[in-house]
Structure formats: C-alpha cells, structure tokens
Scaffold this motif. Structure first.
Motif, PDB file in Angstrom:
ATOM      1  N   GLU A 395      31.218  58.710  38.144  1.00  0.00           N
ATOM      2  CA  GLU A 395      32.383  57.825  38.012  1.00  0.00           C
ATOM      3  C   GLU A 395      31.975  56.559  37.276  1.00  0.00           C
ATOM      4  N   LEU A 396      32.876  56.059  36.457  1.00  0.00           N
ATOM      5  CA  LEU A 396      32.715  54.776  35.777  1.00  0.00           C
ATOM      6  C   LEU A 396      34.002  54.002  35.999  1.00  0.00           C
ATOM      7  N   LYS A 397      33.896  52.809  36.630  1.00  0.00           N
ATOM      8  CA  LYS A 397      35.108  52.101  37.029  1.00  0.00           C
ATOM      9  C   LYS A 397      35.035  50.628  36.654  1.00  0.00           C
ATOM     10  N   GLU A 398      36.155  50.126  36.167  1.00  0.00           N
ATOM     11  CA  GLU A 398      36.278  48.709  35.797  1.00  0.00           C
ATOM     12  C   GLU A 398      36.678  47.889  37.020  1.00  0.00           C
ATOM     13  N   PHE A 399      36.098  46.695  37.126  1.00  0.00           N
ATOM     14  CA  PHE A 399      36.422  45.823  38.254  1.00  0.00           C
ATOM     15  C   PHE A 399      36.435  44.378  37.774  1.00  0.00           C
ATOM     16  N   THR A 400      37.524  43.684  38.031  1.00  0.00           N
ATOM     17  CA  THR A 400      37.630  42.268  37.682  1.00  0.00           C
ATOM     18  C   THR A 400      37.412  41.429  38.930  1.00  0.00           C
ATOM     19  N   MET A 401      36.402  40.580  38.864  1.00  0.00           N
ATOM     20  CA  MET A 401      36.084  39.739  40.008  1.00  0.00           C
ATOM     21  C   MET A 401      37.235  38.767  40.253  1.00  0.00           C
ATOM     22  N   PRO A 402      37.753  38.726  41.463  1.00  0.00           N
ATOM     23  CA  PRO A 402      38.877  37.812  41.741  1.00  0.00           C
ATOM     24  C   PRO A 402      38.501  36.366  41.419  1.00  0.00           C
ATOM     25  N   LYS A 403      39.495  35.623  40.973  1.00  0.00           N
ATOM     26  CA  LYS A 403      39.275  34.209  40.666  1.00  0.00           C
ATOM     27  C   LYS A 403      39.128  33.409  41.956  1.00  0.00           C
ATOM     28  N   ALA A 404      38.673  32.191  41.820  1.00  0.00           N
ATOM     29  CA  ALA A 404      38.536  31.311  42.984  1.00  0.00           C
ATOM     30  C   ALA A 404      39.917  31.053  43.587  1.00  0.00           C
ATOM     31  N   TYR A 405      39.933  30.684  44.867  1.00  0.00           N
ATOM     32  CA  TYR A 405      41.200  30.353  45.509  1.00  0.00           C
ATOM     33  C   TYR A 405      41.942  29.297  44.693  1.00  0.00           C
ATOM     34  N   SER A 406      43.211  29.523  44.477  1.00  0.00           N
ATOM     35  CA  SER A 406      44.018  28.517  43.775  1.00  0.00           C
ATOM     36  C   SER A 406      45.489  28.738  44.079  1.00  0.00           C
ATOM     37  N   LEU A 407      46.228  27.648  44.018  1.00  0.00           N
ATOM     38  CA  LEU A 407      47.679  27.672  44.163  1.00  0.00           C
ATOM     39  C   LEU A 407      48.255  26.934  42.968  1.00  0.00           C
TER      40      LEU A 407
END
Length: 489
Positions: A395-407
C-alpha cells in the motif's frame, strides 16, 4: 597490420584467438577452447577487423572463457561447453547476426549486452545453456519475433517480443529483474495480481517501436503458477513507463495446462507503442493472473489507516490472509515517487513481524513519533517481505499532517443571516463549537462530539436571532479560542 583469410574449413584453436589486423572468416567453422588468460588476455580478443562471413564461431572446453576487445559481429555463434561460462569482458557489447546456438554453457554479459541482429535467430536454450544479463534485439519496419534466451537461478526463462520499428531501426535492450512487478506499478487493468517474483524490462532506443505480441514466455516451477489442467486465469501483464503506468492483462493465445511445469505461453496479438526515449520508452512484461490462485499475494490487505494522535502518527492495518509473510517494512517520504526513508521494519520491531502463513490474517499498529510539519503532505509506504526475501509494496497512501489548532474569523462579517466558521484540530478529541450572546448565554451549539484531527467548515444560519454582537467559542482538548461576529439585519 595483416590480413588473415580462413580457408573455409574447420579451424580448432586450443588456445586463445587474438586479432589485431583483418580476419576474414569466410565460411569457416572456428572452435575456440582456450581459457581466459586474465586481464585483457581474453579467450577471443578482437581489436582489429573481424569479417564473420557466413561462418560459425564455437566456444567449447571446460574452462571459463571471455570475449573482449572491440565489438565483434559474429555470423553464427555457438556455445557448447563442458564446463564454465563465457563472459563478455571489458566494456564492449557483442553481436550475432546469424544464429545463436545455445547447447551447453551460459553467456554472462555483466554490464555489457549481447545484441541480436535484425535477421538473427536463436536455437537451443535450456536450463544448462542461457544468457544471464542484458540482451538487445534490433527491429526494422518489418514485424518480427526476437526470442530473448534469458536465464537465472539455473533455470531457462526465455521470452519473445514481436515488434516493428515505425521507421528505420529500433533496439530493444532487455533485462530480467528478480523482484516484484509491483515495483513498476501496483495499478492493474483486467488483472487481480502480477508476479511478486520477477519481471522483464525492455529499454527502447533508435526509433519508435510497436510491440504486437509477447510469445514463448517460459513459466517455471518457482513462478508460483497455480496448478490447473485448464488454467483460464493465467495472463501476461504488460506496461510502459508512462506518467501513470498500468499493468494490462493480455489474454493468452491458448489455454495452458499448468499441472506440469515449465510451460511456454504466448499472448494474443495487441498493439503497444514504445517511444524511442523519455516517457513511454520502457516496455515491461510479467506473469499475471485474474485469480489469486496464480502467484498468490503474500498479503491480502483489508485496510490501512493513518491518523494523527497526540503521541504521533498512528498507522493501523489489517490483513485477511498471509502466505509465507516474514513481516512488514514502513517507509515515509515527502514525494510519492522517490526519497522513501525506512521508519520501521519487522527486523527490529516485533509489532511488524508477519503471521507466516495464516488464513485469518492479523492486525498491526505502529506510531510514527517523528516531528512532522503541520499542514504538510507525506506519503507512507507499506511493504511486505516473504520468506524468500522478496519485497512487495502492499500500500502507498497520502497523508496530510493536520494544521495547528486554530479558529478563523467568520466570513462574511458583518453578515445577514448566514456566515461561515472554519477551524483546525491538531489532534482528535471531544470538541464543541458554540455561539453566545454578550450576556454569556449560549444561543446555539454548532457541533459537539468526538472529532478527528483535520480542518472543518460550518455554514451557519442565524435568522432566528436578533441583530447584535455575538461570540463563538471553540473547545477541543486543552485548546480554547473565542472570536466576535456581528449580525446585522
């Protein structure tokens, strides 16, 4: 300099043949049995002009032999040795324009290549006589079949490519690669699986080429072909190195009986353009199938999930079944194609050790604790390794690291009566987005629950509220943020 004219008879040479002048072979049969002398003292050393005529050069004897010096174009070349192999020494290719006869003994090309001329043919070939290394076939505008007499591991692995050049000539340089065909691509068309053991690679040069058939493809006992008296699912897979390569299943010209191996199979005719250079200039072929009973996959994967957690990126996967699976290797890269760095392996991490052969499979988990950058995209590659050490990309899978907490500030603002609120969650957790008036009274709950890490957007309709200033607050784990918004009616 000198000129040597053979008399047309038989010429046994018990030592080495060295030519620095002009050697006219004519119709002679020349047999070379001398061993390699070390260094540049090749068994057959040609640095002059060798005119092959219509004659035959035979290599015999029980010692290791070499061909070196300049490129020699043989008419007929015969390998009939009682022991040892012939090595293409130095840094020069060698060519056969007539018949290459493989009776006993191997040719080892090293980094060089044995070139089969446009009108050449191959006779013989067996487990005791084959070419190990690189073989090139020359094609003209007239469609023809070149049989590439490959071999490895003591087994004959011939494959034939029928093709023609669109104009002029094209040279198709072939190599047998003992690794998974999914290293080319895991994308399949009309197939369930491709060989995880070996495949063939053919690099084109000269002019564009059109491949129309793969013939005489030899399947051996170590190719894991399912045993069926009528094997309706066996295929030949082909691909080219385009931007998005795909293994395409080629239906066979006849249905084989695979209860006894080796067998030789041929595809039905097809048409595949192979460019002279760049993208699309490499043609691939491999054994393939529309059933897992042929060359079964070491691992049948059910799921592969990637999530951001407080302690890192969690990778979880589950298999339905495993066949001789030693374990897994995890790698990470910023690019889908290159630059993968191994982050965990079954060799050093017990959690990645496979189940061997299991009809029920297993569940696996690993946490990548590297400090990955918020908002950046990474690629995780899961590979399995069988008991023979063959590595296959599962398997080869793309993953985007979540951004820092923000509102974010709502938009539009002021608004009437609809507005949009966006926020980012660094980690999963219990989360609530709520609306308050200036008296501190909660007037609306936008969302409340356990949310995964990621980016969120909610569109609100506040038509039931009166004009005025409101506060919206986001709570998730230890993160709390509040902003103002103005409803104007």
């Amino acid at each position: 300099t000198y000129t040597f004219n053979a008399d047309g008879g038989t010429m046994p040479i018990t030592g080495r043949l060295t030519n620095t002048g002009t050697f006219n072979a004519g119709t002679s049969s020349i047999t070379v049995s001398g061993a390699d002398g070390g260094g540049s003292n090749y068994s057959f050393a040609n640095t002059g002009t060798f005119n092959a005529g219509t004659g035959t050069v035979t290599f015999s004897g029980g010692s290791a032999q070499t061909i070196g010096g300049s490129l020699t174009t043989f008419n007929n070349l015969t390998v009939n040795k009682s022991g040892g192999a012939i090595t293409l020494a130095g840094s020069t290719n060698q060519q056969v324009n007539g018949t290459l006869t493989l009776t006993n003994g191997n040719i080892i090309t090293g980094s060089n290549a044995l070139i089969l001329g446009a009108n050449s043919s191959v006779s013989g070939g067996s487990n005791s006589s084959f070419v190990e290394g690189n073989i090139a076939g020359i094609y003209t505008t007239t469609a023809r079949l070149h049989n590439y007499p490959f071999g490895s591991g003591g087994l004959y692995r011939r494959i034939g490519i029928r093709a023609s050049a669109t104009t002029g000539t094209a040279t198709l340089l072939g190599t047998l690669l003992n690794s998974s065909a999914e290293s080319v691509t895991s994308a399949l068309s009309g197939l369930t699986n491709v060989s995880t053991i070996r495949y063939y690679q053919f690099q084109n040069s000269g002019q564009n080429l059109n491949v129309t058939q793969v013939e005489n493809f030899r399947g051996n006992t170590d190719d894991n072909i399912g045993s069926f008296a009528t094997n309706n699912t066996l295929r030949i897979g082909t691909a080219v190195n385009s931007a998005s390569p795909v293994w395409t299943g080629r239906v066979l010209s006849s249905v084989p009986n695979t209860t006894s191996l080796p067998i030789e199979i041929s595809s039905q005719p097809f048409s595949q353009s192979v460019n002279a250079s760049g993208s699309g200039s490499i043609f691939y072929a491999t054994l393939a199938s529309t059933s897992l009973s042929d060359n079964p996959l070491p691992v049948e994967l059910i799921s592969f999930a990637i999530t951001a957690e407080r302690d890192g990126v969690k990778l979880k996967w589950e298999t339905a079944s495993e066949v001789e699976n030693a374990g897994f290797i995890l790698s990470r890269s910023r690019s889908r194609e290159t630059g993968f760095e191994e982050i965990a392996s079954y060799r050093t991490t017990d959690a990645l050790v496979g189940k061997g052969t299991s009809a029920t499979g297993g569940k696996y988990e690993f946490v990548d604790r590297a400090q990955l950058l918020p908002g950046e995209t990474y690629y995780y590659r899961l590979q399995d390794v069988d008991f023979n050490g063959v590595i296959r990309t599962t398997e080869l899978k793309e993953f985007t690291m979540p951004k820092a907490y923000s509102l974010s500030q709502n938009y539009p603002n002021p608004f009437n009566p609809s507005t949009t609120i966006e926020f980012n969650l660094r980690y999963p957790g219990q989360t609530a987005l709520e609306i308050y008036n200036l008296l501190g009274q909660k007037v609306m709950t936008v969302v409340e629950g356990n949310l995964a890490a990621g980016s969120y957007r909610y569109q609100l309709n506040l038509s039931g509220l009166s004009s005025g200033m409101y506060l919206y607050r986001l709570r998730s784990n230890e993160f709390v943020a509040t902003k103002k918004m103005l409803l104007v009616k």
